[in-house]
Design a protein around this motif. Structure first.
Motif, PDB file in Angstrom:
ATOM      1  N   GLU A   1       0.845  -1.203   0.000  1.00  0.00           N
ATOM      2  CA  GLU A   1       0.000   0.000   0.000  1.00  0.00           C
ATOM      3  C   GLU A   1       0.878   1.251   0.000  1.00  0.00           C
ATOM      4  O   GLU A   1       1.803   1.355   0.805  1.00  0.00           O
ATOM      5  CB  GLU A   1      -0.906  -0.003   1.243  1.00  0.00           C
ATOM      6  CG  GLU A   1      -1.788   1.210   1.409  1.00  0.00           C
ATOM      7  CD  GLU A   1      -2.756   1.416   0.263  1.00  0.00           C
ATOM      8  OE1 GLU A   1      -2.506   2.341  -0.543  1.00  0.00           O
ATOM      9  OE2 GLU A   1      -3.735   0.649   0.178  1.00  0.00           O
ATOM     10  N   ASP A   2       0.563   2.205  -0.898  1.00  0.00           N
ATOM     11  CA  ASP A   2       1.358   3.431  -0.955  1.00  0.00           C
ATOM     12  C   ASP A   2       0.623   4.651  -0.418  1.00  0.00           C
ATOM     13  O   ASP A   2       1.145   5.764  -0.478  1.00  0.00           O
ATOM     14  CB  ASP A   2       1.853   3.698  -2.384  1.00  0.00           C
ATOM     15  CG  ASP A   2       0.727   3.907  -3.379  1.00  0.00           C
ATOM     16  OD1 ASP A   2      -0.451   3.940  -2.965  1.00  0.00           O
ATOM     17  OD2 ASP A   2       1.028   4.050  -4.585  1.00  0.00           O
ATOM     18  N   ASP A   3      -0.578   4.472   0.130  1.00  0.00           N
ATOM     19  CA  ASP A   3      -1.344   5.578   0.700  1.00  0.00           C
ATOM     20  C   ASP A   3      -1.350   5.421   2.221  1.00  0.00           C
ATOM     21  O   ASP A   3      -1.978   4.493   2.744  1.00  0.00           O
ATOM     22  CB  ASP A   3      -2.769   5.576   0.154  1.00  0.00           C
ATOM     23  CG  ASP A   3      -3.579   6.780   0.591  1.00  0.00           C
ATOM     24  OD1 ASP A   3      -3.208   7.417   1.600  1.00  0.00           O
ATOM     25  OD2 ASP A   3      -4.602   7.093  -0.055  1.00  0.00           O
TER      26      ASP A   3
ATOM     27  N   GLY B   1      -2.354   3.428   8.128  1.00  0.00           N
ATOM     28  CA  GLY B   1      -0.995   3.630   8.602  1.00  0.00           C
ATOM     29  C   GLY B   1      -0.275   2.370   9.042  1.00  0.00           C
ATOM     30  O   GLY B   1       0.903   2.431   9.397  1.00  0.00           O
ATOM     31  N   GLU B   2      -0.957   1.228   9.005  1.00  0.00           N
ATOM     32  CA  GLU B   2      -0.336  -0.043   9.411  1.00  0.00           C
ATOM     33  C   GLU B   2       0.745  -0.445   8.408  1.00  0.00           C
ATOM     34  O   GLU B   2       0.598  -0.269   7.191  1.00  0.00           O
ATOM     35  CB  GLU B   2      -1.401  -1.143   9.463  1.00  0.00           C
ATOM     36  CG  GLU B   2      -0.892  -2.509   9.884  1.00  0.00           C
ATOM     37  CD  GLU B   2      -0.605  -2.585  11.372  1.00  0.00           C
ATOM     38  OE1 GLU B   2       0.546  -2.300  11.753  1.00  0.00           O
ATOM     39  OE2 GLU B   2      -1.534  -2.913  12.136  1.00  0.00           O
ATOM     40  N   THR B   3       1.843  -1.002   8.928  1.00  0.00           N
ATOM     41  CA  THR B   3       2.856  -1.619   8.090  1.00  0.00           C
ATOM     42  C   THR B   3       2.489  -3.089   7.905  1.00  0.00           C
ATOM     43  O   THR B   3       2.238  -3.790   8.894  1.00  0.00           O
ATOM     44  CB  THR B   3       4.245  -1.504   8.729  1.00  0.00           C
ATOM     45  OG1 THR B   3       4.580  -0.124   8.887  1.00  0.00           O
ATOM     46  CG2 THR B   3       5.298  -2.182   7.875  1.00  0.00           C
ATOM     47  N   TRP B   4       2.449  -3.547   6.649  1.00  0.00           N
ATOM     48  CA  TRP B   4       2.076  -4.935   6.426  1.00  0.00           C
ATOM     49  C   TRP B   4       2.728  -5.467   5.157  1.00  0.00           C
ATOM     50  O   TRP B   4       3.132  -4.705   4.272  1.00  0.00           O
ATOM     51  CB  TRP B   4       0.568  -5.117   6.381  1.00  0.00           C
ATOM     52  CG  TRP B   4      -0.197  -4.305   5.342  1.00  0.00           C
ATOM     53  CD1 TRP B   4      -0.434  -2.963   5.365  1.00  0.00           C
ATOM     54  CD2 TRP B   4      -0.845  -4.805   4.169  1.00  0.00           C
ATOM     55  NE1 TRP B   4      -1.198  -2.583   4.274  1.00  0.00           N
ATOM     56  CE2 TRP B   4      -1.469  -3.692   3.529  1.00  0.00           C
ATOM     57  CE3 TRP B   4      -0.977  -6.066   3.599  1.00  0.00           C
ATOM     58  CZ2 TRP B   4      -2.193  -3.824   2.333  1.00  0.00           C
ATOM     59  CZ3 TRP B   4      -1.705  -6.200   2.412  1.00  0.00           C
ATOM     60  CH2 TRP B   4      -2.299  -5.088   1.797  1.00  0.00           C
ATOM     61  N   THR B   5       2.835  -6.776   5.110  1.00  0.00           N
ATOM     62  CA  THR B   5       3.304  -7.479   3.916  1.00  0.00           C
ATOM     63  C   THR B   5       2.380  -8.658   3.668  1.00  0.00           C
ATOM     64  O   THR B   5       1.696  -9.137   4.576  1.00  0.00           O
ATOM     65  CB  THR B   5       4.753  -7.989   4.072  1.00  0.00           C
ATOM     66  OG1 THR B   5       4.781  -9.032   5.058  1.00  0.00           O
ATOM     67  CG2 THR B   5       5.693  -6.863   4.493  1.00  0.00           C
ATOM     68  N   VAL B   6       2.366  -9.136   2.444  1.00  0.00           N
ATOM     69  CA  VAL B   6       1.531 -10.287   2.114  1.00  0.00           C
ATOM     70  C   VAL B   6       2.210 -11.103   1.022  1.00  0.00           C
ATOM     71  O   VAL B   6       2.757 -10.539   0.060  1.00  0.00           O
ATOM     72  CB  VAL B   6       0.112  -9.837   1.683  1.00  0.00           C
ATOM     73  CG1 VAL B   6       0.129  -9.011   0.412  1.00  0.00           C
ATOM     74  CG2 VAL B   6      -0.818 -11.026   1.554  1.00  0.00           C
ATOM     75  N   HIS B   7       2.237 -12.431   1.222  1.00  0.00           N
ATOM     76  CA  HIS B   7       2.898 -13.318   0.265  1.00  0.00           C
ATOM     77  C   HIS B   7       2.116 -14.620   0.125  1.00  0.00           C
ATOM     78  O   HIS B   7       1.441 -15.053   1.071  1.00  0.00           O
ATOM     79  CB  HIS B   7       4.331 -13.627   0.713  1.00  0.00           C
ATOM     80  CG  HIS B   7       5.225 -12.442   0.722  1.00  0.00           C
ATOM     81  ND1 HIS B   7       5.371 -11.643   1.834  1.00  0.00           N
ATOM     82  CD2 HIS B   7       6.016 -11.898  -0.240  1.00  0.00           C
ATOM     83  CE1 HIS B   7       6.213 -10.659   1.557  1.00  0.00           C
ATOM     84  NE2 HIS B   7       6.614 -10.795   0.304  1.00  0.00           N
TER      85      HIS B   7
ATOM     86  N   VAL C   1     -10.477  -4.492  -0.404  1.00  0.00           N
ATOM     87  CA  VAL C   1     -11.302  -3.291  -0.344  1.00  0.00           C
ATOM     88  C   VAL C   1     -10.497  -2.205   0.362  1.00  0.00           C
ATOM     89  O   VAL C   1      -9.982  -2.422   1.456  1.00  0.00           O
ATOM     90  CB  VAL C   1     -12.622  -3.547   0.428  1.00  0.00           C
ATOM     91  CG1 VAL C   1     -13.478  -2.292   0.469  1.00  0.00           C
ATOM     92  CG2 VAL C   1     -13.395  -4.701  -0.213  1.00  0.00           C
ATOM     93  N   ARG C   2     -10.401  -1.026  -0.256  1.00  0.00           N
ATOM     94  CA  ARG C   2      -9.594   0.074   0.269  1.00  0.00           C
ATOM     95  C   ARG C   2     -10.465   1.320   0.440  1.00  0.00           C
ATOM     96  O   ARG C   2     -11.298   1.612  -0.404  1.00  0.00           O
ATOM     97  CB  ARG C   2      -8.437   0.398  -0.673  1.00  0.00           C
ATOM     98  CG  ARG C   2      -7.501  -0.747  -0.929  1.00  0.00           C
ATOM     99  CD  ARG C   2      -6.560  -0.447  -2.097  1.00  0.00           C
ATOM    100  NE  ARG C   2      -5.662   0.683  -1.826  1.00  0.00           N
ATOM    101  CZ  ARG C   2      -5.642   1.805  -2.541  1.00  0.00           C
ATOM    102  NH1 ARG C   2      -6.492   1.978  -3.543  1.00  0.00           N
ATOM    103  NH2 ARG C   2      -4.775   2.774  -2.263  1.00  0.00           N
ATOM    104  N   LYS C   3     -10.210   2.035   1.522  1.00  0.00           N
ATOM    105  CA  LYS C   3     -10.904   3.300   1.770  1.00  0.00           C
ATOM    106  C   LYS C   3      -9.943   4.251   2.471  1.00  0.00           C
ATOM    107  O   LYS C   3      -9.171   3.828   3.339  1.00  0.00           O
ATOM    108  CB  LYS C   3     -12.140   3.094   2.643  1.00  0.00           C
ATOM    109  CG  LYS C   3     -12.934   4.368   2.912  1.00  0.00           C
ATOM    110  CD  LYS C   3     -14.120   4.090   3.836  1.00  0.00           C
ATOM    111  CE  LYS C   3     -14.957   5.332   4.032  1.00  0.00           C
ATOM    112  NZ  LYS C   3     -14.196   6.418   4.709  1.00  0.00           N
ATOM    113  N   ARG C   4      -9.983   5.533   2.120  1.00  0.00           N
ATOM    114  CA  ARG C   4      -9.198   6.525   2.857  1.00  0.00           C
ATOM    115  C   ARG C   4      -9.908   6.817   4.169  1.00  0.00           C
ATOM    116  O   ARG C   4     -11.057   7.238   4.188  1.00  0.00           O
ATOM    117  CB  ARG C   4      -9.025   7.792   2.034  1.00  0.00           C
ATOM    118  CG  ARG C   4      -8.195   8.855   2.744  1.00  0.00           C
ATOM    119  CD  ARG C   4      -7.720   9.925   1.806  1.00  0.00           C
ATOM    120  NE  ARG C   4      -6.693   9.397   0.903  1.00  0.00           N
ATOM    121  CZ  ARG C   4      -6.109  10.129  -0.046  1.00  0.00           C
ATOM    122  NH1 ARG C   4      -6.462  11.384  -0.223  1.00  0.00           N
ATOM    123  NH2 ARG C   4      -5.187   9.596  -0.814  1.00  0.00           N
TER     124      ARG C   4
END
Length: 285
Positions: free
Chosen positions: A85-87, A128-134, A146-149
């Motif tokens: 995520e870049d936002d 603002g969470e730091t996360w990774t997914v693989h 699903v993404r929302k500001r």
């Protein structure tokens, strides 16, 4: 509790002998994106993702979705992202339909911060969470993103990230329906830290929404299982598993569930915030 299944597209292309007639619709108050439109030719790719493609089902756009974006993600074995995520203001829900994902939360994750999401797996990722997914498995993984500001409110803390599975959430029947219409809720509806809800709505065969819902919440609906006839504004539209619907605020809506299986969909809606008093959401100019 009956076995739950989840439909996800595998892409591909139709043969040259197929007819062009389809159920795709894009209107002022709603859109229907049938599963048959999710072909290889309309896939997208994202920066910092490896072995991954996606179908963009909804995005903020004049005359279309205003509050959210929604992706159908396909991650190959070994694929994924260390920077998904870049936002920094974006919150998200991930819902796995096929395969498995390894989700890691936090800047310095420990063992309790590494989660395996199998079909039915649900993750809320706080802004603002730091996360990774693989994808550490041997098969492709397919999931909804699903993404929302996030809409901050002074004096209200932002919600925390969490991981669960639909199998661990007891559906709440709608009053007076004898369980024919129920909703699996992953957060407390009264928790005003949350400004979006992503739930799973289930209708047993023959179940209905017995009135035309007309309300302020914008919706994204992805059909996980079954089929129905859905009322969208002035039209009745047949939908089935794998279809996506967008409904703008105040679009009248109802449905009749048909077919031999339950009719189930993943539902997005924006909640728990003041209505902005100007177009674009600003207090003034």
């Amino acid at each position: 509790m009956s076995e739950r299944t989840y439909w996800a597209t595998h892409g591909g292309h139709p043969p040259q002998t197929d007819l062009l007639t389809d159920r795709a619709m894009f209107k002022e108050a709603y859109a229907v994106i049938p599963r048959g439109t999710q072909r290889d030719i309309v896939t997208s790719f994202l920066p910092f993702w490896e072995g991954t493609r996606l179908w963009v089902l909804a995005r903020p756009l004049t005359g279309f979705a205003e509050t959210f974006s929604q992706y159908l993600m396909e991650v190959s074995p070994g694929g994924g992202s260390d920077k998904p995520e870049d936002d920094p203001d974006a919150e998200a829900v991930l819902f796995v339909m096929e395969g498995s994902l390894e989700l890691t939360l936090g800047d310095e994750p420990g063992d309790d911060d590494v989660h395996t999401l199998n079909p039915g797996g649900y993750a809320f990722i706080a802004p603002g969470e730091t996360w990774t997914v693989h994808n550490r498995g041997s098969e492709e993984a397919r999931f909804m993103w699903v993404r929302k500001r996030y809409q901050k409110v002074a004096g209200i803390e932002k919600p925390e990230s969490f991981v669960t599975n639909e199998q661990d959430v007891e559906p709440t029947p709608m009053p007076g329906t004898e369980g024919r219409w129920a909703t699996s809720r992953f957060v407390d509806p009264a928790d005003v830290r949350h400004d979006m809800h992503v739930t799973i709505v289930t209708f047993q065969p023959g179940g209905i929404i017995p009135f035309a819902e007309t309300h302020v919440m914008e919706h994204g609906l992805y059909v996980l299982e079954g089929q129905a006839v859905y009322r969208l504004n002035e039209d009745w539209v047949e939908v089935q598993e794998g279809d996506f619907m967008w409904l703008r605020a105040f679009c009248p809506q109802a449905c009749y569930a048909g077919g031999p299986k339950p009719f189930r969909y993943l539902l997005y809606k924006d909640v728990n915030r003041h209505a902005p008093l100007s177009l674009g959401g600003h207090a003034g100019r």
